[in-house]
Scaffold this active site. Structure first.
Site, mmCIF file in Angstrom:
data_model
loop_
_atom_site.group_PDB
_atom_site.id
_atom_site.type_symbol
_atom_site.label_atom_id
_atom_site.label_comp_id
_atom_site.label_asym_id
_atom_site.label_seq_id
_atom_site.Cartn_x
_atom_site.Cartn_y
_atom_site.Cartn_z
ATOM 1 N N THR A 103 -3.993 8.126 -1.239
ATOM 2 C CA THR A 103 -4.718 7.404 -1.636
ATOM 3 C C THR A 103 -5.558 6.653 -2.117
ATOM 4 O O THR A 103 -6.478 6.257 -2.298
ATOM 5 C CB THR A 103 -4.489 7.988 -3.249
ATOM 6 O OG1 THR A 103 -3.373 7.089 -4.461
ATOM 7 C CG2 THR A 103 -4.602 9.945 -3.803
ATOM 8 N N ARG A 110 1.314 1.013 -4.088
ATOM 9 C CA ARG A 110 0.062 0.931 -3.314
ATOM 10 C C ARG A 110 0.083 3.006 -2.891
ATOM 11 O O ARG A 110 1.174 3.181 -2.064
ATOM 12 C CB ARG A 110 -0.870 0.805 -2.189
ATOM 13 C CG ARG A 110 -2.067 1.501 -1.860
ATOM 14 C CD ARG A 110 -3.247 0.568 -0.850
ATOM 15 N NE ARG A 110 -2.361 0.528 0.583
ATOM 16 C CZ ARG A 110 -2.761 0.044 2.096
ATOM 17 N NH1 ARG A 110 -4.377 -0.801 2.144
ATOM 18 N NH2 ARG A 110 -2.090 -0.033 2.639
ATOM 19 N N ASP A 118 2.830 -5.406 8.464
ATOM 20 C CA ASP A 118 3.364 -5.506 7.482
ATOM 21 C C ASP A 118 3.901 -6.545 6.562
ATOM 22 O O ASP A 118 5.194 -7.004 6.781
ATOM 23 C CB ASP A 118 4.479 -4.321 6.515
ATOM 24 C CG ASP A 118 4.362 -4.365 5.251
ATOM 25 O OD1 ASP A 118 4.828 -4.321 4.500
ATOM 26 O OD2 ASP A 118 4.307 -3.094 4.240
ATOM 27 N N ASP A 170 7.267 -6.752 4.894
ATOM 28 C CA ASP A 170 8.869 -6.623 5.407
ATOM 29 C C ASP A 170 9.037 -7.950 6.669
ATOM 30 O O ASP A 170 10.080 -7.549 7.078
ATOM 31 C CB ASP A 170 8.594 -5.186 6.709
ATOM 32 C CG ASP A 170 8.121 -4.113 5.905
ATOM 33 O OD1 ASP A 170 9.348 -3.595 4.209
ATOM 34 O OD2 ASP A 170 7.611 -2.934 6.479
#
Length: 207
Positions: free
Chosen positions: A106, A102, A198, A201
């Protein structure tokens, strides 16, 4: 189709451990494996069956087995965290892979890798991603496997934001969505609130 939130005490308890910022990689991964296995029972509840004749040690009988193969499609890399827990329950499942990143500015998803078994068109395909935030990656992954013939598709996520659920429902109304939890919202950076950080992670210890 439908969106199902699995409000089960065991799932909620384990998800609480995962949300805790002090939970280390080992325990984070273990809880994820366990939640994935628990979710798999509900995800597979309505799988089509076929009659088969078998012979038990006592006699011949008619029973049932799964009609379709099952294909797990984790969205790299975080989706890999859901594979083991489901594979432990369904060891015959095949695994395909789709890599989508991603753009941080944007938020638009881009494909960088795709590899699948040949029988997507006749299989039950479980698209796996722990986090359903904007919905962009999930929509892109479903687009990708539909182009390769997939017809029966279920999206399996740990935590979702309402915005992501609505986006997937609008783009792919024929896809059932399964969640361990539906969270409050997305923040200005596109992260789920309260979320769990995340997922990639925390699964792989890269942060």
């Amino acid at each position: 189709m439908s969106t199902t939130i699995l409000n089960h005490p065991l799932i909620t308890h384990k998800l609480t451990q995962m949300r805790n910022k002090d939970t280390k990689t080992k325990d984070f991964k273990q809880n994820l494996d366990e939640i994935a296995g628990l979710m798999a029972y509900e995800v597979c509840r309505d799988l089509p069956m076929k009659k088969v004749e078998i012979e038990t040690p006592i006699c011949k009988t008619i029973s049932h087995e799964l009609l379709n193969d099952i294909v797990l499609v984790p969205i790299l890399r975080a989706g890999l965290g859901l594979v083991n827990g489901i594979n432990n329950l369904i060891p015959t499942a095949k695994v395909g892979f789709v890599g989508i990143y991603r753009d941080e500015k944007t938020l638009i998803p881009h494909e960088y890798f795709a590899k699948f078994p040949e029988n997507l068109d006749t299989s039950v395909n479980l698209v796996l991603d722990p986090m359903l935030a904007t919905g962009g990656s999930a929509i892109a992954a479903i687009d990708i496997i539909k182009k390769r013939g997939a017809k029966i598709i279920k999206l399996v996520c740990l935590v979702a934001a309402p915005e992501g659920v609505k986006a997937v429902e609008k783009a792919h109304p024929d896809v059932d969505i399964y969640l361990a939890a539906l969270d409050e919202k997305l923040n200005e950076k596109g992260y789920i609130v309260p979320g769990l950080g995340d997922a990639g992670d925390r699964i792989f210890g890269t942060k």
